[in-house]
Scaffold this motif. Structure first.
Motif, PDB file in Angstrom:
ATOM      1  N   GLY A  39       0.793  -1.221   0.000  1.00  0.00           N
ATOM      2  CA  GLY A  39       0.000   0.000   0.000  1.00  0.00           C
ATOM      3  C   GLY A  39       0.824   1.269   0.000  1.00  0.00           C
ATOM      4  O   GLY A  39       0.457   2.248  -0.648  1.00  0.00           O
ATOM      5  N   ASN A  68      -5.221  -7.680  -1.133  1.00  0.00           N
ATOM      6  CA  ASN A  68      -4.324  -6.534  -1.341  1.00  0.00           C
ATOM      7  C   ASN A  68      -4.948  -5.443  -2.191  1.00  0.00           C
ATOM      8  O   ASN A  68      -4.573  -4.269  -2.106  1.00  0.00           O
ATOM      9  CB  ASN A  68      -3.032  -6.968  -2.039  1.00  0.00           C
ATOM     10  CG  ASN A  68      -2.198  -7.963  -1.268  1.00  0.00           C
ATOM     11  OD1 ASN A  68      -1.445  -8.721  -1.868  1.00  0.00           O
ATOM     12  ND2 ASN A  68      -2.314  -8.001   0.052  1.00  0.00           N
ATOM     13  N   ARG A  71      -6.045  -1.603  -1.515  1.00  0.00           N
ATOM     14  CA  ARG A  71      -5.140  -0.485  -1.252  1.00  0.00           C
ATOM     15  C   ARG A  71      -3.867  -0.502  -2.105  1.00  0.00           C
ATOM     16  O   ARG A  71      -3.218   0.523  -2.270  1.00  0.00           O
ATOM     17  CB  ARG A  71      -4.747  -0.457   0.228  1.00  0.00           C
ATOM     18  CG  ARG A  71      -3.956  -1.680   0.647  1.00  0.00           C
ATOM     19  CD  ARG A  71      -4.053  -1.994   2.132  1.00  0.00           C
ATOM     20  NE  ARG A  71      -3.354  -3.230   2.442  1.00  0.00           N
ATOM     21  CZ  ARG A  71      -3.870  -4.442   2.245  1.00  0.00           C
ATOM     22  NH1 ARG A  71      -5.065  -4.586   1.715  1.00  0.00           N
ATOM     23  NH2 ARG A  71      -3.181  -5.510   2.546  1.00  0.00           N
ATOM     24  N   GLN A  72      -3.477  -1.646  -2.627  1.00  0.00           N
ATOM     25  CA  GLN A  72      -2.214  -1.759  -3.361  1.00  0.00           C
ATOM     26  C   GLN A  72      -2.496  -1.540  -4.856  1.00  0.00           C
ATOM     27  O   GLN A  72      -2.667  -2.476  -5.631  1.00  0.00           O
ATOM     28  CB  GLN A  72      -1.571  -3.116  -3.083  1.00  0.00           C
ATOM     29  CG  GLN A  72      -1.255  -3.293  -1.604  1.00  0.00           C
ATOM     30  CD  GLN A  72      -0.587  -4.607  -1.270  1.00  0.00           C
ATOM     31  OE1 GLN A  72      -0.071  -5.307  -2.142  1.00  0.00           O
ATOM     32  NE2 GLN A  72      -0.579  -4.960   0.008  1.00  0.00           N
ATOM     33  N   GLY A 193      -8.223   1.925   2.930  1.00  0.00           N
ATOM     34  CA  GLY A 193      -7.396   1.757   1.748  1.00  0.00           C
ATOM     35  C   GLY A 193      -6.720   3.006   1.234  1.00  0.00           C
ATOM     36  O   GLY A 193      -5.621   2.948   0.681  1.00  0.00           O
TER      37      GLY A 193
END
Length: 280
Positions: A39, A68, A71-72, A193
């Motif tokens: 993130g 994931n 936010r990633q 996020g």
């Protein structure tokens, strides 16, 4: 030197008095090590690549998990179960093919950290565990490299730059890692996020300021961000004379292995809660 593509791509940089052509040349010549492509690391990587930082080393050993994607933001549904570093490089290469992306598909440890850090000008930490934080801080100190750290937890974040122009190191702020029973479980702590996006973008900004030698780098302060309150606070920090690493009589002479507190390096629900409690 800049080429015609550079003049077109970075026109908005070149029009800034604080950057201009010479500043963009500095960015093109710079080498940045980014550890972690979660993130925090995703927005750092995107903005540094977009800014034209010439060489970026990416350190990551994990694979993309469906959880994931909240936010990633470099990774997509098609990336799930694949290498994070390959997923990131694929997307980043599409953003700016002129940037050299160096893949380090490894876990940072006391055996490789010094060589990793030595090859770069600035180190950005996108991880969430104390073992890696202390290793990177110590290696940056011994290599005289700035270390840009951020931490996040639920709705709060913190940011600081360590080992910069005789400023404090991470151990000046947190001399010892916490006992394992005080650290929230990395999978259960939770994080909104958008929060790592905010803090990672701030890390990218500090990186560019250091490369360009402009502005007031967040070195002697800890920046605290409260997302729910839409507020920032800055707390003054300073180098400690009794610091075991950078103090007057240091007892730490080389990088040392730190007991791993959290098993996952790039899932970011962090130990910020413990960090902040230590400050007050």
């Amino acid at each position: 030197m800049l080429n015609q593509r550079d003049y077109q791509r970075y026109a908005r940089h070149l029009s800034l008095d604080q950057i201009g052509e010479q500043g963009q040349i500095k960015l093109k010549a710079a080498k940045v090590l980014l550890v972690g492509l979660g993130g925090l690391g995703c927005p750092v990587a995107q903005y540094l690549v977009a800014a034209g930082v010439g060489r970026i080393g990416l350190v990551e050993f994990d694979t993309v998990d469906f959880s994931n994607l909240q936010r990633q933001i470099l990774h997509t549904e098609n990336s799930v179960a694949t290498s994070k570093i390959d997923s990131a490089v694929s997307r980043l290469s599409e953003l700016n093919s002129d940037v050299s992306l160096i893949k380090h598909d490894i876990r940072v440890d006391s055996h490789n950290v010094m060589d990793l850090v030595a090859d770069y000008d600035v180190v950005v930490d996108g991880t969430d565990n104390f073992a890696t934080r202390y290793l990177l801080n110590d290696a940056c100190f011994f290599n005289s490299k700035p270390y840009i750290s951020a931490a996040i937890y639920k709705f709060e974040g913190q940011l600081a730059v360590f080992n910069y122009q005789d400023g404090p190191c991470y151990r000046c702020l947190y001399p010892e890692p916490p006992p394992a029973n005080l650290v929230p479980n990395c999978a259960e702590g939770g994080v909104l996020g958008v929060l790592p996006g905010v803090m990672g973008t701030l890390q990218a900004m500090e990186t560019l300021k250091i490369i360009l030698d402009i502005g007031d780098v967040c070195s002697n302060h800890l920046l605290l961000y409260d997302a729910l309150g839409t507020s920032f606070r800055k707390m003054k920090i300073k180098a400690r004379e009794d610091c075991k690493l950078c103090g007057a009589n240091p007892s730490i002479k080389s990088v040392q292995s730190i007991e791993q507190v959290c098993e996952t390096v790039s899932n970011e629900s962090s130990v910020l809660e413990w960090d902040v409690q230590r400050l007050f």
